[in-house]
Write a protein that holds these residues in place. Structure first.
Motif, short mmCIF file in Angstrom:
data_model
loop_
_atom_site.label_atom_id
_atom_site.label_comp_id
_atom_site.label_asym_id
_atom_site.label_seq_id
_atom_site.Cartn_x
_atom_site.Cartn_y
_atom_site.Cartn_z
N ASP A 1 0.86 -1.18 0.00
CA ASP A 1 0.00 0.00 0.00
C ASP A 1 0.90 1.23 0.00
O ASP A 1 1.21 1.79 1.03
N ALA B 1 2.23 5.00 -2.03
CA ALA B 1 1.86 6.10 -2.93
C ALA B 1 2.74 6.06 -4.18
O ALA B 1 2.45 6.75 -5.16
N ARG C 1 1.95 7.30 -7.80
CA ARG C 1 0.80 6.67 -8.48
C ARG C 1 -0.13 7.77 -9.00
O ARG C 1 -0.30 8.79 -8.35
N SER C 2 -0.72 7.52 -10.14
CA SER C 2 -1.57 8.53 -10.78
C SER C 2 -2.72 8.98 -9.88
O SER C 2 -3.16 10.12 -9.96
N THR C 3 -3.19 8.10 -8.99
CA THR C 3 -4.28 8.47 -8.08
C THR C 3 -3.89 9.62 -7.14
O THR C 3 -4.76 10.26 -6.57
N PHE C 4 -2.58 9.89 -7.01
CA PHE C 4 -2.14 10.95 -6.10
C PHE C 4 -1.77 12.24 -6.82
O PHE C 4 -1.34 13.19 -6.19
N HIS C 5 -1.92 12.30 -8.14
CA HIS C 5 -1.50 13.49 -8.88
C HIS C 5 -2.24 14.75 -8.45
O HIS C 5 -1.64 15.82 -8.38
N ASN C 6 -3.54 14.63 -8.15
CA ASN C 6 -4.28 15.82 -7.71
C ASN C 6 -3.73 16.35 -6.39
O ASN C 6 -3.59 17.55 -6.20
#
Length: 164
Positions: free
Chosen positions: A51, A53, A68-73
């Motif tokens: 798990d 980032a 990870r792309s989910t953390f770009h924002n």
């Protein structure tokens, strides 16, 4: 052996902060491409199952350790908009190792560091002083760096000299 190599490659990818080919990684790690390939597979697998980032991915330019792309924002909200990830990693290297010579920084981060240092100096996060012999510059973070990132000082743990 393989697990230690995977950890070493992880450190190389982190410090370089840019995609690297198998040959480049093998050169930095001091081993052959086959060993690198096996260790990279292990590393990619490890990241996929933890798990984290971060992730290790193969891009057209080479292998890279990235958010990870989910953390770009989240990254867009946290990082000063004017700083790219490369410049941020260069800033982190200066903060952790400073004062550091520009020559040593370029060895650590690659030739892109020259441009990033220029950018960081212009933004007021880094101070540059010519060395006594005039060959390079000493680089260190400024008060603006500490204020912006809301740090009183870096933890003393990071500043302990390495055991010889």
């Amino acid at each position: 052996m393989s697990h230690r190599l995977a950890t070493k490659i992880e450190a190389i990818l982190y410090l370089k902060g840019q995609p690297l080919s198998l040959s480049e990684i093998a050169e930095y790690a001091g081993c052959d491409r086959t060993e690198v390939k096996e260790a990279l597979i292990e590393l990619i697998h490890d990241y996929a199952h933890r798990d984290s980032a971060l992730e290790v991915v193969e891009t057209p330019e080479g292998y890279t350790l990235q958010l990870r792309s989910t953390f770009h924002n989240l990254m867009q909200n946290l990082i000063p908009p004017e700083l790219g990830v490369g410049a941020l990693r260069t800033l982190a290297a200066i903060a952790l190792k400073g004062p550091i010579s520009q020559t040593e920084l370029v060895d650590l981060r690659g030739s892109g560091a020259y441009q990033q240092v220029q950018e960081l100096v212009e933004l007021g996060y880094v101070r540059k002083r010519r060395q006594a012999d005039g060959r390079s510059y000493w680089l260190q973070v400024t008060d603006k760096f500490y204020q912006y990132f809301q740090l009183q000082e870096l933890p003393q743990v990071l500043e302990q000299p390495a055991q010889s």
